[in-house]
Design a protein around this motif. Structure first.
Motif, short mmCIF file in Angstrom:
data_model
loop_
_atom_site.label_atom_id
_atom_site.label_comp_id
_atom_site.label_asym_id
_atom_site.label_seq_id
_atom_site.Cartn_x
_atom_site.Cartn_y
_atom_site.Cartn_z
N PHE A 1 39.31 37.10 37.48
CA PHE A 1 39.96 37.43 37.07
C PHE A 1 41.74 36.81 36.72
O PHE A 1 42.61 37.23 35.48
CB PHE A 1 40.62 39.07 37.76
N LEU B 1 29.53 38.88 34.86
CA LEU B 1 30.10 37.81 35.81
C LEU B 1 29.22 37.41 37.05
O LEU B 1 29.05 36.08 37.24
CB LEU B 1 31.27 37.90 35.77
N TYR B 2 28.94 38.43 37.79
CA TYR B 2 28.02 38.90 38.72
C TYR B 2 26.54 37.97 38.85
O TYR B 2 26.22 37.19 39.66
CB TYR B 2 27.53 40.04 39.62
N ILE C 1 34.88 36.05 42.21
CA ILE C 1 34.93 36.61 40.86
C ILE C 1 36.81 37.64 40.22
O ILE C 1 37.12 37.11 39.18
CB ILE C 1 34.63 38.54 41.15
N PRO D 1 33.06 37.77 46.06
CA PRO D 1 35.48 38.71 45.49
C PRO D 1 35.75 37.44 45.43
O PRO D 1 36.35 37.69 44.34
CB PRO D 1 34.79 39.95 47.01
N GLU D 2 35.80 36.69 45.58
CA GLU D 2 36.87 35.74 45.50
C GLU D 2 36.60 34.83 44.33
O GLU D 2 37.80 34.78 44.20
CB GLU D 2 36.84 35.06 47.06
#
Lengths: 150, 150
Positions: A122, A28-29, A118, A115-116
Motif C-alpha cells: 500500500f 494481492l493476498y 500488504i 499484514p506487514e
DNA sequence: TACGATTGTATCGTGTACGATATAAATGTC
DNA sequence: GACATTTATATCGTACACGATACAATCGTA
C-alpha cells in the motif's frame, strides 16, 4: 441537474471502485496465502480463531458478515485440510463449535509477516499512512451502518 | 514493535473492511436491481454499454477489471435474457462484439434513479459528501496502482 | 407437559470470480 | 507463403456468496 446521463457513467460511480479494489486486494493476498494453501476467506476464519479459539459457526458468521450457508462448506473444506475441527456442542446440540486443529494453529507463525507485506504494498502505492487510516475509518463507519440494513 | 500478535487481529486489518463493505454495498443494490431482473456485475456491463454501445469482450474486461472467463458466461446469461447481443466481428473473427439489445437499452431509463438512491443511503450513514469524495479518491489511487500488479 | 415459535446449521440452486488450459484467428518472420 | 508466436475468447475446475428453504434442537407459554 438531477438524473443527468452522467450519473450513469462508470467513472462517476462510487461503488464500482469499492468492488474492483476489493477484488484486486484479494488478489494481492493470493500469492502469500497460496504458500499456506488457504484462500482469503479461509484466512479470515483463521484470524478470528487465532484471536480466540473455539467459536460457533454463527459467531464467525457475525464477525465476518458471512452467511452460514457460505461458511458451512468453507469450514468443511478447512476441516478436510485439518486446519480446524467441527464438533456439535454438548450443551446445545444445534451449535457446531469450531476449534483450531494443530495445523491451523501452526499457520499463525507463518502468517505474521502477511499484514506487514500488504501494508508495504500500500505504501508503494504512494498511499500515506494518514490516507490509509482515513480509508479504514470511513469503511468502518460504512460497515457499522450498512450491517443494520439487512 | 514488529510483528506483534495484534497485527493479526481482525480489528486491525485494513483489507477486511474493504472486503466486507464491498459485499454489503452489493447487497444495497440488490433490491433495486431485482426490479430490473439483473445482478450487480450485469448492471456494470450495462453501464459501460450505455456509455458507449458496441464494445468487445476484452474492452469490457479492461474497464471492469474482470477476466474474460468471468465475462463469457455472464454475457451469455445477459444474451439469453435479451439484454445484449453477441456477434463475431467481421473484421477480426477472434473478437466478439457486444451491443445493447432493445431490452437492455430500455433499462437505462429505469436505472437513472439508482445512483441517487444509493448516494442517499450513504448520506443516511452520516457520511459527508467530502468523506465520500475522499473515499472515491483513495480507492481510485489504489485501483490505479494495484491494476499493474497483475 | 404438550406444542407452536424460535434458533442454529445445513442443503439447494444460481451467479459470480479466477487460475490453468484450449482453440481458432491474426500476425510476424524468414 | 509456411510456420511459430501472439491475440481474443472460451472451457474446465474450484471456491466463494447468497436467497430460499429444510430440519432438528431448544425455548416459551399456556
Amino acid at each position: 441537474m438531477k438524473n443527468s446521463p452522467e450519473t450513469l457513467w462508470l467513472e462517476n460511480q462510487i461503488c464500482f471502485p469499492l468492488y474492483a479494489v476489493s477484488r484486486m486486494v484479494t488478489k494481492l493476498y493470493t500469492p502469500l496465502l497460496e504458500k499456506l494453501d488457504i484462500t482469503y476467506p479461509q484466512y479470515l476464519v483463521l484470524l478470528v480463531l487465532w484471536e480466540k479459539d473455539e467459536r460457533s459457526v454463527s459467531e464467525i458468521s457475525e464477525l465476518l458478515h458471512l452467511e452460514t450457508n457460505t461458511l458451512t462448506p468453507l469450514l468443511k473444506r478447512m476441516e478436510s485440510k485439518e486446519l480446524i475441527r467441527r464438533q456439535r456442542s454438548k450443551e446445545d446440540e444445534r451449535r457446531v463449535e469450531i476449534t483450531l486443529a494443530s495445523k491451523g494453529r501452526a499457520l499463525q507463525q507463518e502468517a505474521t509477516c502477511i499484514p506487514e507485506t500488504i501494508v508495504n504494498q500500500f505504501q508503494d502505492a504512494s498511499l500515506g499512512l494518514e490516507e490509509v487510516l482515513q480509508l479504514k475509518q470511513t469503511l468502518g463507519t460504512l460497515m457499522g451502518v450498512l450491517k443494520d440494513s439487512d
